[in-house]
Scaffold this motif. Structure first.
Motif, PDB file in Angstrom:
ATOM      1  N   LEU A   1       5.217 -18.411   1.167  1.00 36.77           N
ATOM      2  CA  LEU A   1       6.162 -17.827   0.203  1.00 36.77           C
ATOM      3  C   LEU A   1       5.811 -16.366  -0.126  1.00 36.77           C
ATOM      4  CD1 LEU A   1       8.540 -18.178  -1.810  1.00 36.77           C
ATOM      5  CD2 LEU A   1       6.863 -18.967  -3.481  1.00 36.77           C
ATOM      6  N   PHE A   2       4.542 -16.139  -0.449  1.00 37.79           N
ATOM      7  CA  PHE A   2       4.172 -14.799  -0.904  1.00 37.79           C
ATOM      8  C   PHE A   2       4.174 -13.781   0.247  1.00 37.79           C
ATOM      9  CE2 PHE A   2       1.678 -16.748  -4.716  1.00 37.79           C
ATOM     10  CZ  PHE A   2       2.886 -16.988  -5.361  1.00 37.79           C
ATOM     11  N   SER A   3       3.875 -14.246   1.474  1.00 37.34           N
ATOM     12  CA  SER A   3       3.948 -13.310   2.611  1.00 37.34           C
ATOM     13  C   SER A   3       5.390 -12.871   2.822  1.00 37.34           C
ATOM     14  CB  SER A   3       3.434 -13.955   3.899  1.00 37.34           C
ATOM     15  OG  SER A   3       2.111 -14.346   3.720  1.00 37.34           O
ATOM     16  N   TRP A   4       6.305 -13.792   2.544  1.00 35.36           N
ATOM     17  CA  TRP A   4       7.727 -13.457   2.690  1.00 35.36           C
ATOM     18  C   TRP A   4       8.120 -12.405   1.632  1.00 35.36           C
ATOM     19  CZ3 TRP A   4      11.984 -14.383  -0.618  1.00 35.36           C
ATOM     20  CH2 TRP A   4      13.225 -14.145  -0.033  1.00 35.36           C
ATOM     21  N   ILE A   5       7.648 -12.625   0.396  1.00 37.37           N
ATOM     22  CA  ILE A   5       7.952 -11.643  -0.667  1.00 37.37           C
ATOM     23  C   ILE A   5       7.337 -10.285  -0.309  1.00 37.37           C
ATOM     24  CG2 ILE A   5       7.655 -11.073  -3.123  1.00 37.37           C
ATOM     25  CD1 ILE A   5       7.593 -14.108  -3.699  1.00 37.37           C
TER      26      ILE A   5
END
Ligand SMILES: Cc1cc2nc3c(=O)[nH]c(=O)nc-3n(C[C@H](O)[C@H](O)[C@H](O)COP(=O)(O)O)c2cc1C
Ligand code: SF4
Ligand code: SF4
Length: 264
Positions: A165-169
């Protein structure tokens, strides 16, 4: 054996870690990660980079540094990602980036220290900060031993859901980081000293009519907001109510030296 430690910092956490590690390694010198536009040849036997995690990934300066770095094929390469508890996939990102440049990351460590991202609250109570400093010091001692033995190991990472999730953000926001400075503003406490302009490692603040102006090439290191002696710099609406932070053993002079090193 010669070890070269390259550091990038907004509020001194990463610089303090680099200095702690240099004390343990004994053969190490510490320099700042320059804002590179051309290649940099480094002859050291061991090279370490120490930097803050920004928005769950690598700051642009670290990416630029790796893209321009030339080392000997046998160089032992390691990294310390300094963060506030959510390194997510930052060290995996670094490992992959290095592979594309023909380098191999032998080891990557997460170090948790107080948060300098003031819009999400302050750095936490002093007792918690002191505990984090103690724990970090212990971890650095153990890391130094693995470096001296030139061990190769898996890089530290967050839980899988955060990594996804955070890599996508991170990917979604990366391009707009330069322009995130539009949320900075200055309140009435500003005495026009110009320190923010001198401390910015990206030369992103110009004093116009004796007031700081942000130039849309921000790296989001938060040095300006945190080192303003008047605490006059705000980011959005929330920072008015939160305390400022910088590592207690790092001085404004250190941060000015980093900015100066970029101008040389
Ligand atoms: C723009 C920004 C984004 C940040 N993003 C993260 C993050 O994704 N995960 C995390 O754990 N800490 C994050 N932090 C906190 C810093 O990584 C942490 O406070 C670090 O110790 C700061 O190091 P420095 O003093 O060397 O700059 C962020 C800080 C800033 C300013
Ligand atoms: S460092 Fe603070 S007081 Fe000094 S010019 Fe910048 S905003 Fe104003
Ligand atoms: S403007 Fe502030 S946050 Fe942006 S790079 Fe400069 S010092 Fe860091």
């Amino acid at each position: 054996m010669a070890t070269k430690l390259y550091v990038y910092t907004g509020t001194g956490n990463s610089l303090w870690i680099a200095r702690q590690l240099a004390l343990e390694l004994k053969d190490a010198t510490v320099g700042f990660i320059p804002n590179l536009s051309g290649d940099l040849k480094v002859e050291a036997d061991r090279v370490g980079i120490i930097f803050p995690v920004h928005i769950w990934g690598l700051p642009s300066r670290v990416i630029q540094f790796i893209n321009h770095l030339q080392v000997k094929p046998e160089t032992y390469f390691f990294a310390l990602a300094v963060n506030a508890g959510q390194p997510a996939a930052t060290l995996l990102q670094l490992k992959k980036l290095m592979l594309t440049r023909g380098h191999s990351l032998a080891a990557g460590y997460s170090i948790v220290l107080p948060s300098n991202y003031t819009p999400w609250g302050g750095p936490g109570p002093v007792e918690t900060q002191e505990r984090l400093f103690r724990e970090a010091q212990e971890k650095v001692k153990a890391i130094a031993e693995t470096i001296l033995r030139q061990e190769r190991k898996k890089v530290d990472r967050g839980p899988l859901w955060q990594n996804i999730l955070f890599s996508w953000i991170y990917k979604m926001s990366f391009r707009s980081v330069r322009k995130m400075d539009k949320k900075f503003w200055v309140d009435d406490k500003c005495n026009r000293c110009g320190i923010c302009s001198k401390a910015c490692p990206a030369c992103n603040i110009e004093m116009i009519n004796e007031k700081p102006s942000w130039l849309r090439r921000c790296e989001q290191c938060f040095a300006c907001l945190q080192w303003c002696p008047q605490e006059a710099i705000q980011y959005g609406e929330k920072t008015v109510k939160y305390p400022r932070y910088h590592h207690p053993e790092v001085t404004l002079k250190d941060i000015l030296d980093q900015a100066k090193a970029n101008k040389e």
